[in-house]
Write an enzyme that holds these catalytic residues in place. Structure first.
Site, mmCIF file in Angstrom:
data_model
loop_
_atom_site.group_PDB
_atom_site.id
_atom_site.type_symbol
_atom_site.label_atom_id
_atom_site.label_comp_id
_atom_site.label_asym_id
_atom_site.label_seq_id
_atom_site.Cartn_x
_atom_site.Cartn_y
_atom_site.Cartn_z
ATOM 1 N N SER A 55 0.855 -1.194 0.000
ATOM 2 C CA SER A 55 0.000 0.000 0.000
ATOM 3 C C SER A 55 0.884 1.234 0.000
ATOM 4 O O SER A 55 2.109 1.136 0.087
ATOM 5 C CB SER A 55 -0.888 0.001 1.238
ATOM 6 O OG SER A 55 -0.120 0.401 2.365
ATOM 7 N N LYS A 56 0.238 2.378 -0.048
ATOM 8 C CA LYS A 56 0.958 3.654 -0.089
ATOM 9 C C LYS A 56 1.947 3.815 1.065
ATOM 10 O O LYS A 56 2.930 4.538 0.933
ATOM 11 C CB LYS A 56 -0.050 4.811 -0.061
ATOM 12 C CG LYS A 56 -0.867 4.891 -1.336
ATOM 13 C CD LYS A 56 -1.350 6.320 -1.565
ATOM 14 C CE LYS A 56 -2.215 6.411 -2.803
ATOM 15 N NZ LYS A 56 -3.630 6.007 -2.562
ATOM 16 N N ARG A 57 1.650 3.162 2.174
ATOM 17 C CA ARG A 57 2.564 3.281 3.315
ATOM 18 C C ARG A 57 3.963 2.784 2.963
ATOM 19 O O ARG A 57 4.952 3.202 3.537
ATOM 20 C CB ARG A 57 2.059 2.450 4.508
ATOM 21 C CG ARG A 57 0.936 3.079 5.274
ATOM 22 C CD ARG A 57 0.505 2.168 6.410
ATOM 23 N NE ARG A 57 0.023 0.881 5.906
ATOM 24 C CZ ARG A 57 0.580 -0.276 6.157
ATOM 25 N NH1 ARG A 57 1.643 -0.352 6.943
ATOM 26 N NH2 ARG A 57 0.094 -1.399 5.650
ATOM 27 N N HIS A 58 4.041 1.869 2.006
ATOM 28 C CA HIS A 58 5.342 1.286 1.654
ATOM 29 C C HIS A 58 6.105 2.135 0.653
ATOM 30 O O HIS A 58 7.304 1.985 0.489
ATOM 31 C CB HIS A 58 5.139 -0.115 1.070
ATOM 32 C CG HIS A 58 4.510 -1.070 2.040
ATOM 33 N ND1 HIS A 58 3.229 -1.558 1.875
ATOM 34 C CD2 HIS A 58 4.976 -1.608 3.185
ATOM 35 C CE1 HIS A 58 2.936 -2.365 2.885
ATOM 36 N NE2 HIS A 58 3.980 -2.411 3.691
#
Ligand code: GLU
Length: 490
Positions: free
Chosen positions: A252-255
């Site tokens: 996800s965007k967190r990565h």
């Protein structure tokens, strides 16, 4: 058997790594067996639909060079390939299910369903209150203007289970009691849900294989129940392992970047993305890393898919990108990097086009940095000194190890003489000349280069110096050395 598979995205977001991986595997599977690859737009979620996501889908796949055989833009025997243009088909099939008693109308209001979720938790699902409603009650509600949804009747006899084969997971047995509600097939706005449209289209379009991410696995028993209710043969399913971030959670965007747009803006090449994404959960050939799309298609095998989740490794993608950058000719690389150079204001104001001579210099600088960058975006910063005079670095940056300022000034003067003496020469010849002059003056080549590098590039580390001198030309190089000498002497 003639293979036909599909990528069936919902245009409710930007194309991302997971979606492209699904599309690519379907493409490769079809191509590896001489089959047909279809694009179908599943645009039935009108609340989240946006045409900009459709545009993004087309742009992304054109950029990646992945072409479907049948789809909304190029047509095909099962057209239209856009679900919002097929509404009549879904309604007809929904009525067929209702008529045969395999689906029922449900009048529960959104408020009631929300209260139910509130009271029992979302997992509890729908309580099937309307499942056994009599015709009379239905008619009364309709007369009051209430618009029902249509729900699938999940068979609920004691111990009922739905069994299907998955190419990767083997036989999957799903207890019907674990399907937490009778899923909606037709919404009150007349639009089908994913389940109905997906099954009807896969059947009518002659899809033989469904390769999709494992997150869709819970939908498959629902689909299989519908295939049976219609009296149709289900396609073969293959649920692909999920793509995880380095921490083992769904990517996800967190990565980091996940949308293809973002990678593109970061200066990734489509070949690198294709090559790396093709490896997310599949293997091809022992000891071979680099594959073109055609090579992947020739080697793809559903039997070489992994069951375990794939971990997205940003570093590995970067490695692929550097490798593909290295494979470009000067002309190709310059053309590819040009938008970043313009954006970085390499040729004057931000966005300015290069003059002819500037583009020539830009192009001849490519060999200097080709092996020093891992993305197109890094290129302008590495060669800015070739286009604009760099700031003078601190005096310390001119001074070679174990030397002092006076000696540095002397080395720089020798360097100046060397530049003045270079005729039209290759970088090799220039290097030989530098060695010769260093030898004559009794100084080490490295010591000669250190102040010269700082003077010409404004930095202690830079792309190769002889090539830089060649591109800057004698006059500009000498002017920079003179400026540095004034600075060190003053
Ligand atoms: N429309 C679904 C999606 O957005 C398709 C899932 C499937 O392949 O069945 O991915």
């Amino acid at each position: 058997m003639k293979i036909k598979d599909r990528y069936a995205p919902s245009p409710t977001g930007l194309q991302h790594i997971g979606g492209v991986r699904t599309a690519l595997f379907n493409y490769l599977f079809a191509k590896s067996l001489g089959g047909t690859f279809v694009l179908r737009l599943e645009d039935t979620d009108r609340a989240r639909f946006d045409t900009k996501f459709v545009q993004n889908l087309y742009d992304t796949f054109r950029w990646l060079g992945l072409q479907w055989d049948e789809g909304p833009d190029n047509g095909g025997p099962a057209a239209p390939y856009i679900q919002s243009e097929r509404l009549g088909l879904y309604r007809r099939h929904a009525q067929e299910l209702a008529g045969a008693g395999n689906a029922y109308y449900c009048f529960c209001s959104p408020q009631r369903l929300a209260a139910l979720r509130e009271a029992q938790g979302a997992e509890a699902g729908y309580d099937r209150r309307c499942r056994n409603m009599g015709r009379g009650e239905q008619e009364a509600l309709e007369a009051r203007g209430e618009v029902p949804v249509l729900r699938l009747k999940i068979p609920l006899e004691e111990g009922a289970a739905t069994v299907f084969r998955d190419r990767l997971l083997g036989t999957v047995t799903w207890k019907n009691a674990d399907i937490n509600s009778d899923p909606v097939l037709l919404k009150s706005d007349g639009f089908p849900t994913y389940h109905l449209a997906n099954v009807v289209d896969d059947h009518l379009m002659g899809i033989t294989h469904v390769l999709r991410a494992q997150e869709w696995l819970p939908s498959t028993p629902v689909h299989v129940i519908m295939y049976r209710a219609f009296g149709w043969e289900p396609p073969e399913f293959c649920h692909l392992p999920m793509v995880m971030g380095p921490d083992g959670k769904k990517l996800s965007k967190r990565h980091g970047a996940t949308s293809i747009d973002e990678f593109r803006r970061q200066g990734y090449l489509p070949e690198a993305l294709i090559n790396y994404v093709a490896l997310l959960g599949a293997s091809y050939e022992e000891g071979k890393d680099m594959y073109t799309l055609a090579e992947l298609a020739a080697r793809f095998s559903i039997d070489k898919l992994n069951k375990a989740p794939a971990v997205f490794d940003y570093k590995k993608l970067e490695w692929y990108n550097s490798r593909y950058i290295r494979g470009k000719t000067d002309g190709e690389l310059a053309r590819l990097a040009l938008p970043w150079a313009r954006e970085a204001g390499l040729f004057g104001a931000q966005g300015a086009e290069p003059a002819e001579a500037q583009y020539a210099a830009f192009s001849s600088a490519m060999p200097l940095i080709r092996e020093r960058v891992s993305s197109l975006r890094e290129i302008p910063g590495k060669i800015r000194y070739l286009f604009a005079e760099p700031d003078l670095p601190p005096a310390a940056d001119f001074i070679p190890k174990k030397k002092d300022l006076a000696e540095t000034v002397r080395l720089l003067s020798i360097g100046r003489g060397f530049i003045a003496a270079i005729g039209p020469a290759s970088d090799r010849e220039a290097e030989d000349l530098a060695k010769e002059q260093a030898g004559k003056a009794g100084v080490a080549l490295g010591d000669l280069m250190t102040p010269l590098r700082a003077a010409l590039t404004g930095s202690k580390v830079s792309p190769p110096l002889f090539g830089s001198i060649r591109i800057l030309g004698r006059e500009r190089s000498l002017a920079r050395v003179d400026r540095a000498l004034r600075f060190l002497n003053g």
